[in-house]
Design an enzyme around this catalytic site. Structure first.
Site, PDB file in Angstrom:
ATOM      1  CB  SER A  15       8.294 -21.691   4.064  1.00  0.00           C
ATOM      2  OG  SER A  15       9.493 -21.081   4.362  1.00  0.00           O
ATOM      3  CE  LYS A  18       4.082 -19.953  11.307  1.00  0.00           C
ATOM      4  NZ  LYS A  18       5.098 -19.674  12.177  1.00  0.00           N
ATOM      5  CD  GLN A 194      -0.930 -38.899  15.200  1.00  0.00           C
ATOM      6  OE1 GLN A 194      -0.405 -39.571  16.073  1.00  0.00           O
ATOM      7  NE2 GLN A 194      -1.468 -39.454  14.128  1.00  0.00           N
ATOM      8  N   GLY A 354      16.207  -1.438  -5.355  1.00  0.00           N
ATOM      9  CA  GLY A 354      17.318  -2.345  -5.118  1.00  0.00           C
ATOM     10  C   GLY A 354      18.526  -1.607  -4.576  1.00  0.00           C
ATOM     11  CB  CYS A 381      13.145   3.079  -5.069  1.00  0.00           C
ATOM     12  SG  CYS A 381      14.087   3.801  -3.721  1.00  0.00           S
ATOM     13  CG  LEU A 382      18.213   0.835  -8.367  1.00  0.00           C
ATOM     14  CD1 LEU A 382      19.337   1.786  -8.045  1.00  0.00           C
ATOM     15  CD2 LEU A 382      18.652  -0.600  -8.127  1.00  0.00           C
ATOM     16  N   GLY A 383      14.736   2.153  -9.661  1.00  0.00           N
ATOM     17  CA  GLY A 383      14.240   2.197 -11.044  1.00  0.00           C
ATOM     18  C   GLY A 383      14.094   3.625 -11.542  1.00  0.00           C
ATOM     19  CD  GLN A 385      18.277   6.063  -6.452  1.00  0.00           C
ATOM     20  OE1 GLN A 385      19.151   5.216  -6.514  1.00  0.00           O
ATOM     21  NE2 GLN A 385      17.854   6.572  -5.302  1.00  0.00           N
ATOM     22  CG  HIS A 517       9.696   1.458  -2.281  1.00  0.00           C
ATOM     23  ND1 HIS A 517      10.189   0.463  -3.080  1.00  0.00           N
ATOM     24  CD2 HIS A 517      10.778   2.094  -1.765  1.00  0.00           C
ATOM     25  CE1 HIS A 517      11.509   0.484  -3.047  1.00  0.00           C
ATOM     26  NE2 HIS A 517      11.900   1.465  -2.255  1.00  0.00           N
ATOM     27  CD  GLU A 519       7.040  -1.094  -4.127  1.00  0.00           C
ATOM     28  OE1 GLU A 519       6.709  -0.003  -4.638  1.00  0.00           O
ATOM     29  OE2 GLU A 519       8.229  -1.427  -3.941  1.00  0.00           O
TER      30      GLU A 519
HETATM   31  N1  GLN Z   1      19.988   1.964  -3.622  1.00  0.00           N
HETATM   32  C1  GLN Z   1      19.199   3.117  -3.811  1.00  0.00           C
HETATM   33  C2  GLN Z   1      19.267   4.059  -2.633  1.00  0.00           C
HETATM   34  O1  GLN Z   1      19.673   3.671  -1.573  1.00  0.00           O
HETATM   35  C3  GLN Z   1      17.747   2.737  -4.102  1.00  0.00           C
HETATM   36  C4  GLN Z   1      17.057   2.099  -2.947  1.00  0.00           C
HETATM   37  C5  GLN Z   1      15.777   1.427  -3.344  1.00  0.00           C
HETATM   38  O2  GLN Z   1      15.533   1.207  -4.519  1.00  0.00           O
HETATM   39  N2  GLN Z   1      14.956   1.075  -2.386  1.00  0.00           N
HETATM   40  O3  GLN Z   1      18.902   5.204  -2.739  1.00  0.00           O
END
Ligand code: GLN
Length: 566
Positions: A15, A18, A194, A354, A381-383, A385, A517, A519
Site C-alpha cells: 500500500s 505504487k 537498502q 452494492g 446500480c443498487l442506488g 434499485q 456504473h 464512474e
Molecule cells: N446487488 C445488486 C445487483 O446485483 C446491485 C449491484 C451493484 O450495485 N453493483 O443487481
C-alpha cells in the site's frame, strides 16, 4: 515494432502508492505522445478480483470488456486516459489455470511442468500479449505485493528473464520503496530501502531507478546515501512525497526529471510533455471557486477505497464545475426513519452500488428523503434499485415491494433476477458485466446530460456489474405512478432487450438512477456526464438556498449594524 517495458516493483511495505507512481509515469509518457499500456500483476491465487471483499481490497474495477479487476486498473485508465481490458490484470490464479489446462490437454508432451520455465513462460506470454493487443510502444508492468514475498517470486523471475530476452535498451526496472521518517532522531531512514534493493538484487534484478515514497520531500543527502548503497545513480533516485492531490504526482516526478530519465534509459527521443490539463486540474483542486457537500450513503463507509472510482468521478465532476466536492460518508445502517434531518445539510445524495441486505432500508430512506425534499439524487446500480423499491412502495402503492436479493418472498418483486441469470451457477459468471448500450429517451434529463458526451444517436455505453434488474412485469405500474424510464437496453428481442437502464422523476430538480456504473469511465479531461450534471445540480441547489437565505435575512426587520440601540 519494438516494444519497450518498464517494470515497477515495490519494497518495504505494501500500500505504498505504487499504482499512483506507475500511473503517473504512464501519464508522463502519454503526455509525450506515446502509445502506452499498463499491466497489473496480482500475485494472489484468485483468478480475478470479483470474488474478493471490497472492504479489504478496495473496489472491484470493471473494464469495458467486462473483467473484474484490481482497482489499480482504474487508476491506470484515469491517469493514462486509455481503456484497458481483461488482459491487463494478470493473477497467479490465471497463470496456473492456463498452465494446468495445457498440461491436462497434453500440450507439454511428456515434460515435467515446472515454475521455471512453464509458469514464467506463461507470465511473459501474457505481458507481451497485453502490449501487442494495445499496439503499445511502451508497456508499464507493475508487480503487486512487496519484494521478498514468496508469492511474487515467479513474476520477478519472469521480468528478470525479459531483460535478457528484450535487451537492455528495451527494459527498465523501477523500484518503489518507503522512506520512513523517525520523529525522535528527526531523519529519514534509508536502511529498509537498502535491504529491499538487496533482496531485489538477490533475485537478479538491479533497479535502474528508485522512487522513494515519503511524507515530506527527502533531502539530497538521503538520496545520495541510497545511491551509494544500491548502485543506482543519485540522479535516478526520485522522491514521490505525499502530495495534496494524486493528480499532482505526475508533475512532481517530471520536475525531478523522471521523463528525461526514461528517455535516456530506453533511448527514446527527447520530447517536451504536454501537462497543461494536469496543471489546470490541480489548480482548480487547490483553489476551487465553490463547494458542494455530497452525502454517500453506503455500507463500507470506513473504507473509502471501496468506492475509489466513485470518488474520482465526483472529483472530475467537481473540477469541471470549478468546485470542490466534499464527501460526507453516511453509514446506511444508522439511517433510520425519523433521523434524516442531517440529510438536509447536504447539497446532493448519492447511493452507490452494492451487494447484500446490510443497510438496504437506510438507503431506501435516503432515496425517499431526496425525492420528497427535492435534494439532487444520484443512484448508481443498487442506488437505482433502491429508488425503484422506494417509489414502488410509497407512490405506486406496492406495499412491501423489494428486490428478491433482499426478500425472496416479497409480494412485489420489483427488482428480480432475469431468466438468463437464473441459469448460471458459477460465482462470477452470473453478472451483467462490462459495456452495455443504453438507449436514451428524448426529452429526458438523461438526454440533456449526455448531450455533449460522445454517443451514437440516442445510444451511449456504460459499464455494468450487477445480477438483478428492474422486473419488466412492474414497469407499467411504475410508469403509471409517474416514474420516468429514461434509458433502456436497446434491441427488439434477445439478451437484455428492453431492460431498464435509467429512471428519473419529472418534478424534481435532479433525481436520477442508473443501472450502470458511469464512474468507471470518468476521466479527468472527460468527466462522466451524469456525475457532472449531478454536481452542477447540487451547486445550483446551494446557490438557490443561499439566495433564499439572503432574501429571508433582507426581509427581517433588524437594524443594520451600528444603527441599533445597543
Ligand atoms: N446487488 C445488486 C445487483 O446485483 C446491485 C449491484 C451493484 O450495485 N453493483 O443487481
Amino acid at each position: 515494432m519494438e516494444r519497450k517495458y518498464i517494470f515497477v516493483t515495490g519494497g518495504v511495505v505494501s500500500s505504498l502508492g505504487k499504482g499512483i507512481s506507475t500511473s503517473s509515469i504512464g501519464a508522463l509518457l502519454r503526455a509525450r505522445g506515446y502509445q502506452v499500456t499498463a499491466v497489473k500483476i496480482d500475485p494472489y491465487i484468485n483468478v480475478d478480483a470479483g470474488t474478493m471483499r471490497p472492504y479489504e481490497h478496495g473496489e472491484v474495477f470493471v473494464t469495458g470488456d467486462g473483467a473484474e479487476t484490481d482497482l489499480d486498473i482504474g487508476t491506470y485508465e484515469r491517469f493514462l486516459d486509455i481503456n484497458l481490458g481483461r488482459g491487463n490484470n494478470i493473477t497467479t490464479g490465471q497463470v496456473y489455470q492456463t498452465v494446468i489446462e495445457k498440461e491436462r490437454r497434453g500440450k507439454y508432451l511428456s515434460e515435467t511442468v515446472q515454475v521455471i520455465p512453464h509458469v514464467t513462460d506463461e507470465i511473459k506470454r501474457r505481458i507481451r500479449k497485453a502490449g501487442q493487443e494495445a499496439n503499445a510502444e511502451l508497456i508499464l508492468v507493475e508487480v503487486g505485493g512487496t519484494v521478498g514475498d514468496i508469492e511474487s517470486l515467479p513474476f520477478l523471475e519472469a521480468i528478470r528473464q525479459m531483460r535478457f530476452e528484450e535487451g537492455g535498451d528495451n527494459t527498465l526496472y523501477l523500484h518503489v520503496t518507503l522512506l520512513p521518517y523517525l520523529g525522535t532522531s528527526e531523519e529519514f531512514k534509508t536502511k529498509p530501502t537498502q535491504h529491499s534493493v538487496a533482496t531485489l538484487r538477490g533475485v537478479g534484478i538491479q533497479p535502474d531507478g528508485i522512487i522513494l515514497r515519503s511524507k515530506s520531500p527527502v533531502p539530497e543527502d538521503a538520496k545520495r546515501k541510497i545511491s551509494l548503497f544500491t548502485n543506482v545513480e543519485a540522479r535516478n533516485v526520485f522522491n514521490s512525497y505525499d502530495a495534496d492531490f494524486v493528480y499532482a504526482v505526475p508533475e512532481i516526478l517530471e520536475q525531478q526529471g523522471m521523463g528525461r530519465f526514461i528517455e535516456r534509459r530506453l533511448e527514446l527521443e527527447r520530447v517536451t510533455p504536454e501537462l497543461r490539463a494536469w496543471q489546470e486540474a490541480v489548480r482548480v483542486l487547490r483553489q476551487p471557486d465553490q463547494e458542494a457537500i455530497i452525502g454517500i450513503v453506503g455500507k463500507y463507509v470506513a473504507m473509502p477505497d471501496a468506492y475509489l472510482s466513485l470518488m474520482e468521478a465526483l472529483k472530475h465532476a467537481g473540477i469541471a464545475n470549478h468546485a470542490e466536492v466534499k464527501l460526507e460518508w453516511i453509514d446506511a445502517e444508522n439511517l433510520a426513519e425519523g433521523h434524516v434531518s442531517g440529510l438536509n445539510e447536504l447539497d446532493g445524495i448519492l447511493v452507490p452500488g452494492g451487494f447484500g441486505i446490510r443497510g438496504i432500508e437506510g438507503k431506501v430512506i435516503a432515496a425517499r428523503h431526496a425525492r420528497e425534499q427535492k435534494i439532487p439524487y444520484l443512484g448508481i446500480c443498487l442506488g437505482m434499485q433502491v429508488a425503484v423499491i422506494e417509489y414502488a412502495r410509497n407512490i405506486a402503492g406496492l406495499d412491501g415491494a423489494n428486490s428478491t436479493e433482499f426478500d425472496p418472498y416479497t409480494p412485489f418483486p420489483v427488482i428480480d433476477l432475469m431468466p438468463e441469470q437464473l441459469e448460471v451457477e458459477d460465482l462470477g459468471g452470473t453478472m451483467r458485466l462490462g459495456n452495455w448500450p443504453m438507449q436514451i429517451s428524448p426529452g429526458s434529463l438523461l438526454k440533456r446530460l449526455y448531450q455533449s458526451a460522445p454517443k451514437n444517436g440516442n445510444m451511449v455505453q456504460e459499464r455494468h456489474r450487477h445480477r438483478y434488474e428492474v422486473n419488466p412485469d412492474y414497469v407499467d405500474a411504475l410508469k403509471t405512478a409517474g416514474l420516468v424510464i429514461s434509458g433502456i437496453t436497446p434491441g427488439m428481442k434477445g439478451r437484455g432487450a428492453g431492460l431498464v437502464e435509467a429512471i428519473e422523476l419529472p418534478d424534481h430538480p435532479f433525481y436520477l438512477g442508473l443501472q450502470s456504473h458511469p464512474e468507471f469511465s470518468s476521466r479527468l479531461m472527460r468527466p462522466s456526464a451524469p456525475f457532472r450534471g449531478f454536481i452542477q445540480a447540487a451547486l445550483l441547489r446551494k446557490q438557490r438556498q443561499a439566495e433564499r437565505g439572503q432574501t429571508v435575512a433582507d426581509d427581517l426587520d433588524v437594524p443594520a449594524p451600528g444603527q441599533g440601540k445597543f
